[in-house]
Write an enzyme that holds these catalytic residues in place. Structure first.
Site, PDB file in Angstrom:
ATOM      1  N   ASP A 163      -2.208  -8.684   0.060  1.00 50.41           N
ATOM      2  CA  ASP A 163      -2.957  -7.434   0.286  1.00 50.41           C
ATOM      3  C   ASP A 163      -4.461  -7.684   0.328  1.00 50.41           C
ATOM      4  O   ASP A 163      -5.167  -7.041   1.100  1.00 50.41           O
ATOM      5  CB  ASP A 163      -2.621  -6.404  -0.801  1.00 50.41           C
ATOM      6  CG  ASP A 163      -3.364  -5.092  -0.565  1.00 50.41           C
ATOM      7  OD1 ASP A 163      -3.194  -4.523   0.526  1.00 50.41           O
ATOM      8  OD2 ASP A 163      -4.129  -4.656  -1.444  1.00 50.41           O
ATOM      9  N   ARG A 170      -8.353  -5.513   7.577  1.00 47.59           N
ATOM     10  CA  ARG A 170      -8.196  -4.132   8.094  1.00 47.59           C
ATOM     11  C   ARG A 170      -9.567  -3.473   8.188  1.00 47.59           C
ATOM     12  O   ARG A 170      -9.891  -2.799   9.161  1.00 47.59           O
ATOM     13  CB  ARG A 170      -7.307  -3.313   7.158  1.00 47.59           C
ATOM     14  CG  ARG A 170      -5.824  -3.527   7.388  1.00 47.59           C
ATOM     15  CD  ARG A 170      -5.020  -2.989   6.229  1.00 47.59           C
ATOM     16  NE  ARG A 170      -5.146  -1.549   6.093  1.00 47.59           N
ATOM     17  CZ  ARG A 170      -4.902  -0.883   4.955  1.00 47.59           C
ATOM     18  NH1 ARG A 170      -4.520  -1.517   3.871  1.00 47.59           N
ATOM     19  NH2 ARG A 170      -5.025   0.424   4.924  1.00 47.59           N
ATOM     20  N   SER A 185       0.151  -1.576   1.632  1.00 51.15           N
ATOM     21  CA  SER A 185      -0.878  -1.940   0.656  1.00 51.15           C
ATOM     22  C   SER A 185      -0.631  -1.244  -0.693  1.00 51.15           C
ATOM     23  O   SER A 185      -0.658  -1.888  -1.752  1.00 51.15           O
ATOM     24  CB  SER A 185      -2.237  -1.536   1.231  1.00 51.15           C
ATOM     25  OG  SER A 185      -3.246  -1.678   0.276  1.00 51.15           O
ATOM     26  N   LYS A 189       1.754  -2.978  -4.312  1.00 52.31           N
ATOM     27  CA  LYS A 189       1.126  -3.192  -5.622  1.00 52.31           C
ATOM     28  C   LYS A 189       1.909  -2.457  -6.714  1.00 52.31           C
ATOM     29  O   LYS A 189       2.067  -2.955  -7.823  1.00 52.31           O
ATOM     30  CB  LYS A 189      -0.339  -2.743  -5.577  1.00 52.31           C
ATOM     31  CG  LYS A 189      -1.192  -3.772  -4.827  1.00 52.31           C
ATOM     32  CD  LYS A 189      -2.624  -3.360  -4.665  1.00 52.31           C
ATOM     33  CE  LYS A 189      -2.786  -2.351  -3.575  1.00 52.31           C
ATOM     34  NZ  LYS A 189      -4.132  -2.137  -3.086  1.00 52.31           N
TER      35      LYS A 189
END
Ligand code: IUR
Length: 449
Positions: A163, A170, A185, A189
């Site tokens: 990520d 990004r 993303s 997590k």
């Protein structure tokens, strides 16, 4: 054997990537065997051609497994919970919710973030408490969960390394606002926390990432489907984010409002969010039979002071001295014995008689950000004491000259243009014309099957 350009071409041409192909891409990102330009091209192809739910689940799963997964003692099974918010103004829900859930026997390994654009970050808010340490190892997190039940920490280097790479690229390739990329993303997590249940607070409105209900709903549905696809019971709440949550905005000020809420003096909108999210999590873990019972249980944990005790214990476990934690949690305390107070305050007054119809949270947040409540660039310092207190509520009848906003500032002082912008954030309508109606804050709840 396919090459990375083959995968980029397949996505570029609008075809669905297989689980194995997505895994190959994520592995190459994690192992750094792919060029940044290739990652950028794939991100843009995903942005343009989108991904199916199956592809999004595979992307999220691949990202989640790119680093260390947290693991918990067997006896905690079924009680590991967390929440994620897409970001708001004055959003202090986590500070109240985590200890309230711990008081209801849940384990909450909450991994939070820092301020992003105009929105505040839970970690920044907590760091306004002297000594509060958001950086904790996996072993320390487990110890705190064993002794307290909740902690609020930052992401470690070892968690979801893919990520970190994708997020930076990004940003550099204008592909942040892609539903599958946002979902990958955020949910990867949460997945790495090895949760039993997750609730997502997806905001819509003027001061939110998504301005309209339909696009927020689309993101909420994709994130909920993906969380459930990973085996985490996931629900999403859509809540409006036009004004502010509660009356205080700014890091120290939001800690004060959270502590007041934990002492039973919280604003209704904040309590509604805390009890809804907490109630859903209790329901999803099977600890209560329905949402109403869950909401009541959370409200009782706050009203009875158990949530405040958990917050006090969490502060101590995360580096705050016993005396500081005690002072903050005492009744009728002077918070500024502990928290930094801004060197200047000014009150803005209403310019006409009428009813408070609207306060533009975005307008307010943008000015506060420039005055130091937010970061000017990644890693820049913030000023914890900067913020604002709303002295009125929507629907209040006010007379001209009534103080409606208390601004806390230091250096820089607000410019005349910023004061004008703050004034413009308030809409007052004369009594007869006012159409003010209390709006329902929480719109829709998407529950897992
Ligand atoms: N927060 C995240 O962790 N990831 C994202 O993509 C966004 C916010 I947008």
């Amino acid at each position: 054997m396919q090459s990375i350009p083959d995968l980029i071409k397949k996505k570029r041409d609008g075809q669905e990537l297989s689980k194995e192909e997505i895994q190959m891409f994520v592995d190459a990102v994690t192992d750094k065997t792919i060029q940044d330009c290739q990652i950028g091209a794939m991100l843009m192809a995903i942005w343009m051609k989108n991904m199916t739910v199956t592809e999004t689940v595979a992307l999220t799963q691949g990202m989640m497994s790119s680093g260390q997964m947290m693991s918990w003692p067997q006896e905690w099974a079924g009680r590991m919970v967390d929440k994620h918010s897409t970001g708001g103004v004055g959003d202090k829900v986590s500070l109240v919710l985590a200890p309230a859930l711990a008081a209801c026997d849940c384990k909450v390994p909450m991994i939070s973030g820092r301020g992003l654009a105009h929105t505040g970050g839970t970690l920044d808010k907590l760091e306004s408490i002297p000594g509060f340490t958001v950086s904790q190892t996996q072993a320390q997190v487990q110890e705190i969960l064993a002794s307290v039940g909740c902690c609020i920490v930052g992401q470690t280097e070892k968690l979801v390394p893919a990520d970190r790479v994708l997020y930076a690229l990004r940003d550099a390739t204008s592909t942040v606002d892609s539903l599958p990329l946002i979902t990958g993303s955020i949910i990867s997590k949460k997945g790495a926390e090895s949760l039993s249940a997750l609730v997502l607070d997806v905001k819509f409105g003027r001061a939110a990432l998504y301005k309209d209900l339909d696009s927020a709903k689309e993101l909420a549905q994709l994130m909920a489907n993906t969380g459930n696809g990973l085996g985490i019971r996931t629900a999403a709440v859509l809540s409006s984010m036009d004004s502010t949550i509660g009356r205080y905005v700014g890091n120290s000020l939001e800690v004060i409002e959270s502590l007041e809420t934990l002492k039973g003096n919280g604003p209704d909108d904040l309590m509604e969010l805390v009890t809804t999210h907490g109630g859903l999590l209790l329901m999803m873990t099977g600890m209560v039979p329905d949402l109403t019972t869950g909401k009541t249980k959370i409200a009782q944990a706050v009203a009875g002071g158990q949530a405040l005790s958990k917050f006090q214990a969490m502060m101590e476990a995360q580096g705050v001295t016993k005396e500081t934690a005690r002072l903050l949690c005492a009744k009728n305390t002077d918070y500024y014995q502990v928290l930094r107070k801004s060197s200047h305050c000014t009150e803005l007054e209403t310019q006409e008689n009428g009813v408070v119809e609207d306060v533009d949270g975005m307008c307010l947040a943008q000015v506060l950000h420039k005055l130091g409540a937010g970061r000017s660039s990644a890693g820049a310092p913030i000023n914890h004491s900067v913020g604002a207190e709303l002295l009125v509520s929507l629907g209040d009848k006010v007379k001209k000259g009534f103080p409606w906003l208390k601004l806390h500032y230091e250096d820089p002082a607000p410019t005349p243009e910023q004061i004008t912008q703050l004034r413009k954030s308030l809409t007052i309508v004369s009594g007869e014309k006012s159409k003010y109606q209390k709006k329902k804050l929480v719109k829709v709840t998407l529950l897992p099957d």
